[in-house]
Design a protein around this motif. Structure first.
Motif, PDB file in Angstrom:
ATOM      1  N   GLY A  81     -23.877  36.190  -8.381  1.00 42.59           N
ATOM      2  CA  GLY A  81     -25.035  35.405  -8.780  1.00 42.59           C
ATOM      3  C   GLY A  81     -26.027  36.106  -9.682  1.00 42.59           C
ATOM      4  O   GLY A  81     -27.053  35.526 -10.051  1.00 42.59           O
ATOM      5  N   LEU A  82     -25.733  37.351 -10.063  1.00 47.43           N
ATOM      6  CA  LEU A  82     -26.626  38.058 -10.979  1.00 47.43           C
ATOM      7  C   LEU A  82     -26.342  37.621 -12.413  1.00 47.43           C
ATOM      8  O   LEU A  82     -25.187  37.553 -12.837  1.00 47.43           O
ATOM      9  N   THR A  83     -27.397  37.346 -13.141  1.00 48.31           N
ATOM     10  CA  THR A  83     -27.262  37.021 -14.558  1.00 48.31           C
ATOM     11  C   THR A  83     -27.979  38.037 -15.436  1.00 48.31           C
ATOM     12  O   THR A  83     -27.763  38.071 -16.641  1.00 48.31           O
ATOM     13  N   SER A  84     -28.838  38.861 -14.840  1.00 42.45           N
ATOM     14  CA  SER A  84     -29.551  39.929 -15.549  1.00 42.45           C
ATOM     15  C   SER A  84     -29.624  41.153 -14.649  1.00 42.45           C
ATOM     16  O   SER A  84     -29.764  41.024 -13.421  1.00 42.45           O
ATOM     17  N   VAL A  85     -29.571  42.332 -15.273  1.00 35.83           N
ATOM     18  CA  VAL A  85     -29.809  43.568 -14.538  1.00 35.83           C
ATOM     19  C   VAL A  85     -30.688  44.473 -15.380  1.00 35.83           C
ATOM     20  O   VAL A  85     -30.570  44.514 -16.605  1.00 35.83           O
ATOM     21  N   GLN A  86     -31.582  45.170 -14.718  1.00 41.04           N
ATOM     22  CA  GLN A  86     -32.394  46.210 -15.335  1.00 41.04           C
ATOM     23  C   GLN A  86     -31.869  47.518 -14.759  1.00 41.04           C
ATOM     24  O   GLN A  86     -32.085  47.820 -13.585  1.00 41.04           O
ATOM     25  N   SER A  87     -31.120  48.252 -15.580  1.00 44.50           N
ATOM     26  CA  SER A  87     -30.218  49.267 -15.051  1.00 44.50           C
ATOM     27  C   SER A  87     -30.491  50.650 -15.624  1.00 44.50           C
ATOM     28  O   SER A  87     -30.564  50.823 -16.840  1.00 44.50           O
ATOM     29  N   ASN A  88     -30.607  51.623 -14.734  1.00 50.45           N
ATOM     30  CA  ASN A  88     -30.805  53.015 -15.115  1.00 50.45           C
ATOM     31  C   ASN A  88     -29.458  53.728 -15.105  1.00 50.45           C
ATOM     32  O   ASN A  88     -29.063  54.337 -14.121  1.00 50.45           O
ATOM     33  N   ASP A  89     -28.737  53.597 -16.207  1.00 54.78           N
ATOM     34  CA  ASP A  89     -27.500  54.346 -16.410  1.00 54.78           C
ATOM     35  C   ASP A  89     -27.707  55.445 -17.443  1.00 54.78           C
ATOM     36  O   ASP A  89     -27.234  56.562 -17.275  1.00 54.78           O
ATOM     37  N   ALA A  90     -28.429  55.138 -18.528  1.00 53.97           N
ATOM     38  CA  ALA A  90     -28.678  56.107 -19.593  1.00 53.97           C
ATOM     39  C   ALA A  90     -29.511  57.260 -19.048  1.00 53.97           C
ATOM     40  O   ALA A  90     -30.632  57.074 -18.581  1.00 53.97           O
ATOM     41  N   GLY A  91     -28.944  58.452 -19.077  1.00 58.26           N
ATOM     42  CA  GLY A  91     -29.636  59.624 -18.558  1.00 58.26           C
ATOM     43  C   GLY A  91     -29.432  59.851 -17.083  1.00 58.26           C
ATOM     44  O   GLY A  91     -29.852  60.880 -16.546  1.00 58.26           O
ATOM     45  N   PHE A  92     -28.784  58.913 -16.408  1.00 61.48           N
ATOM     46  CA  PHE A  92     -28.552  59.030 -14.966  1.00 61.48           C
ATOM     47  C   PHE A  92     -27.092  59.365 -14.676  1.00 61.48           C
ATOM     48  O   PHE A  92     -26.801  60.217 -13.848  1.00 61.48           O
ATOM     49  N   ILE A 108     -28.705  33.730   5.402  1.00 64.34           N
ATOM     50  CA  ILE A 108     -28.922  33.837   3.956  1.00 64.34           C
ATOM     51  C   ILE A 108     -28.067  34.937   3.363  1.00 64.34           C
ATOM     52  O   ILE A 108     -27.501  34.799   2.268  1.00 64.34           O
ATOM     53  N   ARG A 109     -27.928  36.050   4.085  1.00 60.88           N
ATOM     54  CA  ARG A 109     -27.182  37.187   3.540  1.00 60.88           C
ATOM     55  C   ARG A 109     -25.710  36.856   3.305  1.00 60.88           C
ATOM     56  O   ARG A 109     -25.026  37.583   2.578  1.00 60.88           O
ATOM     57  N   GLU A 110     -25.211  35.763   3.864  1.00 59.97           N
ATOM     58  CA  GLU A 110     -23.803  35.392   3.697  1.00 59.97           C
ATOM     59  C   GLU A 110     -23.560  34.507   2.477  1.00 59.97           C
ATOM     60  O   GLU A 110     -22.412  34.230   2.118  1.00 59.97           O
ATOM     61  N   ILE A 111     -24.609  34.054   1.834  1.00 58.20           N
ATOM     62  CA  ILE A 111     -24.473  33.111   0.714  1.00 58.20           C
ATOM     63  C   ILE A 111     -23.732  33.756  -0.453  1.00 58.20           C
ATOM     64  O   ILE A 111     -23.910  34.936  -0.756  1.00 58.20           O
ATOM     65  N   LEU A 112     -22.920  32.946  -1.109  1.00 62.56           N
ATOM     66  CA  LEU A 112     -22.236  33.351  -2.336  1.00 62.56           C
ATOM     67  C   LEU A 112     -22.302  32.201  -3.334  1.00 62.56           C
ATOM     68  O   LEU A 112     -22.360  31.037  -2.947  1.00 62.56           O
ATOM     69  N   PRO A 113     -22.272  32.505  -4.617  1.00 68.79           N
ATOM     70  CA  PRO A 113     -22.255  31.418  -5.603  1.00 68.79           C
ATOM     71  C   PRO A 113     -20.869  30.798  -5.719  1.00 68.79           C
ATOM     72  O   PRO A 113     -19.858  31.484  -5.547  1.00 68.79           O
ATOM     73  N   VAL A 114     -20.839  29.502  -6.009  1.00 69.13           N
ATOM     74  CA  VAL A 114     -19.570  28.865  -6.382  1.00 69.13           C
ATOM     75  C   VAL A 114     -19.430  28.871  -7.896  1.00 69.13           C
ATOM     76  O   VAL A 114     -18.329  28.698  -8.432  1.00 69.13           O
ATOM     77  N   ALA A 115     -20.544  29.100  -8.595  1.00 66.90           N
ATOM     78  CA  ALA A 115     -20.501  29.219 -10.052  1.00 66.90           C
ATOM     79  C   ALA A 115     -21.744  29.979 -10.512  1.00 66.90           C
ATOM     80  O   ALA A 115     -22.818  29.855  -9.919  1.00 66.90           O
ATOM     81  N   THR A 116     -21.564  30.772 -11.575  1.00 64.68           N
ATOM     82  CA  THR A 116     -22.672  31.468 -12.223  1.00 64.68           C
ATOM     83  C   THR A 116     -22.655  31.100 -13.702  1.00 64.68           C
ATOM     84  O   THR A 116     -21.598  31.111 -14.340  1.00 64.68           O
ATOM     85  N   VAL A 117     -23.827  30.778 -14.222  1.00 64.20           N
ATOM     86  CA  VAL A 117     -23.964  30.344 -15.616  1.00 64.20           C
ATOM     87  C   VAL A 117     -24.933  31.274 -16.330  1.00 64.20           C
ATOM     88  O   VAL A 117     -26.017  31.574 -15.814  1.00 64.20           O
ATOM     89  N   ILE A 118     -24.548  31.757 -17.498  1.00 62.45           N
ATOM     90  CA  ILE A 118     -25.417  32.578 -18.339  1.00 62.45           C
ATOM     91  C   ILE A 118     -25.483  31.957 -19.725  1.00 62.45           C
ATOM     92  O   ILE A 118     -24.452  31.757 -20.373  1.00 62.45           O
TER      93      ILE A 118
END
Length: 541
Positions: free
Chosen positions: A220-231, A523-533
């Protein structure tokens, strides 16, 4: 023109408002309303997705994680759930035997947590334990927090360490009685050890990145703010090239915003002069260059979070300062002068207070136009939270940390301070701009256990009944908003991302159950049936 319509759904627009359908053109929502008007607006030739009455929420946006780290962990020795030091050794021996091609230059692993050991001694693994995995190649296994690692004797030898070797700057290694390193490394010493294992090829890292992005989208994630560069162990420019290539090649549509770390202010200034921010900032390709990422302290689980007072269960220890106030000031002044946002890892109350003080020293006129962020912000008291609110500072919270931390906070910090920490409810009441996330791979990047933790303040076993310091619970709408509109605010996208309204990008998740009416513990068991970006179905179960 690409046309997309979603019909027959329960679409969350904002608190107290739902719609049945929406219509998007070229990835942007144009109309939200009832089925009939949406079908009419879409016309023939539009792609129509029938929700079959399911709940739809905006695409989820992780405000802080390490996406390539997730992909790398998928190809490493995975130690999550290990119940003893002996199990770490057994898994390591098995991994080495089954994956010799991955272990030619060393064994890298992550995920153990000594506080969860329920077989044998509840202690940190050391070099003697890991020598049982291999004495020929370095073995480096990081604790789940990544602020502590255990290494074998071969790794110690390759680092050139011996009896009474000087400690590393901003990091340390524990010693045995005779002064020889025990194999327990902390903070920047962990990074030194990790670099013993050579990096993979750019193509291999790209494959890992794409695999992790697919996993994120499937949850269900459509955006991430990710610290990979330099990490991660890839040069910053090379990492940015990997991300750009994966997106340009159509291998992922996941929106990605870089959070970038540098070893020195000089490296940061060289990066600013080098033009990478302009070269790799490409919103049309779903890639942006975001804030400077700093690290002020360690982790609570490793007792290296920087505290104002001694740890109750470790007298004399107040944690580790991984970045001095003077150096942090230099970083933040350089960022201010370049118009760059800053996000700082700060877990202990001393680290949070020092981070806030640094931001105050560099903010123009006491305002926060660059939206500087306190990341984690775990151990706090009420005055510190009020100070954050008064300064207009932002916070990136990881509510899923409660799953484990609620069982150690009082022993580390005492009940009074625990009662004002992980203060999701207070932050919301004070109007602090907040985004939620997971810090994956420290935790799984699935957002729904994180939302569930914020709403219930119970662990995965449903404990404690009624929630841990339940006054800090938030309702479902607050949690979803923090994971969508709140995270979008942290990246300056509050006007075009994080809501299902006209003018916003058509990023959304169709859920397998109604998050607003299901029992909170589920709630923690929920999963998407579809993700749209961007009006494109990028995942369908």
């Amino acid at each position: 023109m690409k046309r997309f319509a979603l019909v027959n759904g329960k679409i969350y627009v904002e608190r107290g408002r739902f719609a049945q359908a929406l219509y998007a053109e070229d990835g942007v929502i144009r109309l939200v309303g009832h089925d009939d008007e949406i079908r009419s607006a879409a016309g023939r030739g539009a792609e129509i997705f029938d929700c079959e009455g399911r709940t739809v929420i905006p695409g989820l946006n992780d405000s802080h994680m390490h996406l390539l780290g997730v992909g790398m962990e998928m190809s490493q020795l995975r130690l999550n759930g290990a119940r003893s030091v002996g199990e770490i050794v057994a898994r390591g021996r098995r991994f080495l035997a089954e994956h010799p091609e991955l272990c030619r230059h060393g064994v890298a692993g992550i995920g153990w947590n000594q506080d969860l050991f329920d077989e044998g001694e509840q202690r940190l693994p050391d070099r003697h334990d890991l020598d049982q995995i291999s004495t020929d190649v370095p073995v480096i296994v990081e604790r789940v927090c990544r602020h502590i690692a255990a290494v074998n004797t071969r790794a110690i030898e390759m680092l050139g360490l011996g009896k009474n070797s000087p400690q590393y700057e901003n990091g340390e290694f524990e010693l045995e009685a005779d002064g020889f390193p025990s194999g327990v490394f902390k903070e920047q010493a962990v990074a030194r050890a990790s670099r013993l294992i050579p990096p993979k090829s750019a193509a291999e890292y790209e494959d890992m990145f794409v695999k992790a992005a697919a996993y994120a989208v499937a949850h269900g994630l459509t955006s991430v703010q990710s610290n990979d560069a330099g990490f991660v162990p890839v040069p910053v420019d090379a990492l940015m090239e990997i991300v750009a290539r994966a997106h340009a090649g159509g291998r992922t549509a996941l929106r990605y915003r870089h959070q970038t770390t540098f070893r020195s202010v000089g490296d940061f200034e060289d990066f600013l002069r080098g033009g990478a921010r302009e070269k790799y900032h490409d919103p049309a390709a779903h890639v942006e260059i975001g804030p400077l990422k700093l690290f002020k302290d360690g982790s609570l689980g490793g007792r290296s979070a920087q505290m104002c007072r001694d740890y109750r269960d470790d007298p004399g220890n107040r944690g580790v300062e991984t970045l001095s106030n003077e150096e942090m000031d230099r970083f933040c002044r350089a960022a201010r002068d370049a118009g760059v946002q800053v996000i700082t890892h700060a877990i202990g109350d001393r680290a949070v207070a020092d981070t806030v003080a640094c931001y105050e020293r560099v903010m123009d006129g006491g305002k926060n136009p660059l939206r500087h962020i306190v990341n984690h912000c775990q151990i706090t008291d009420r005055p510190l939270l009020e100070r954050i609110a008064a300064d207009g500072l932002c916070v990136a919270y990881q509510p899923i940390f409660l799953d484990y931390d609620m069982h150690i906070v009082e022993s580390r910090c005492g009940a009074e301070l625990a009662g004002t920490s992980y203060a999701f409810g207070t932050a919301a009441a004070l109007g602090i701009p907040v985004g939620y996330g997971t810090d994956a791979p420290v935790e799984d990047c699935s957002p729904f256990p994180c939302i569930g933790a914020a709403v219930t303040r119970m662990d995965h076993l449903g404990q404690p009944e009624g929630g841990w310091f339940p006054q800090e619970k938030v309702d479902v709408e607050t949690a979803i908003d923090a994971y969508t509109a709140g995270s979008a605010f942290l990246e300056f996208h509050e006007r075009d991302k994080g809501r299902l309204k006209p003018g916003f990008v058509a990023d959304l998740a169709v859920l397998d159950r109604d998050i607003f009416t299901c029992p909170p513990a589920r709630i923690r068991e929920i999963l998407p049936v579809a993700t749209v970006i961007g009006g494109e179905i990028v995942y369908r179960r």
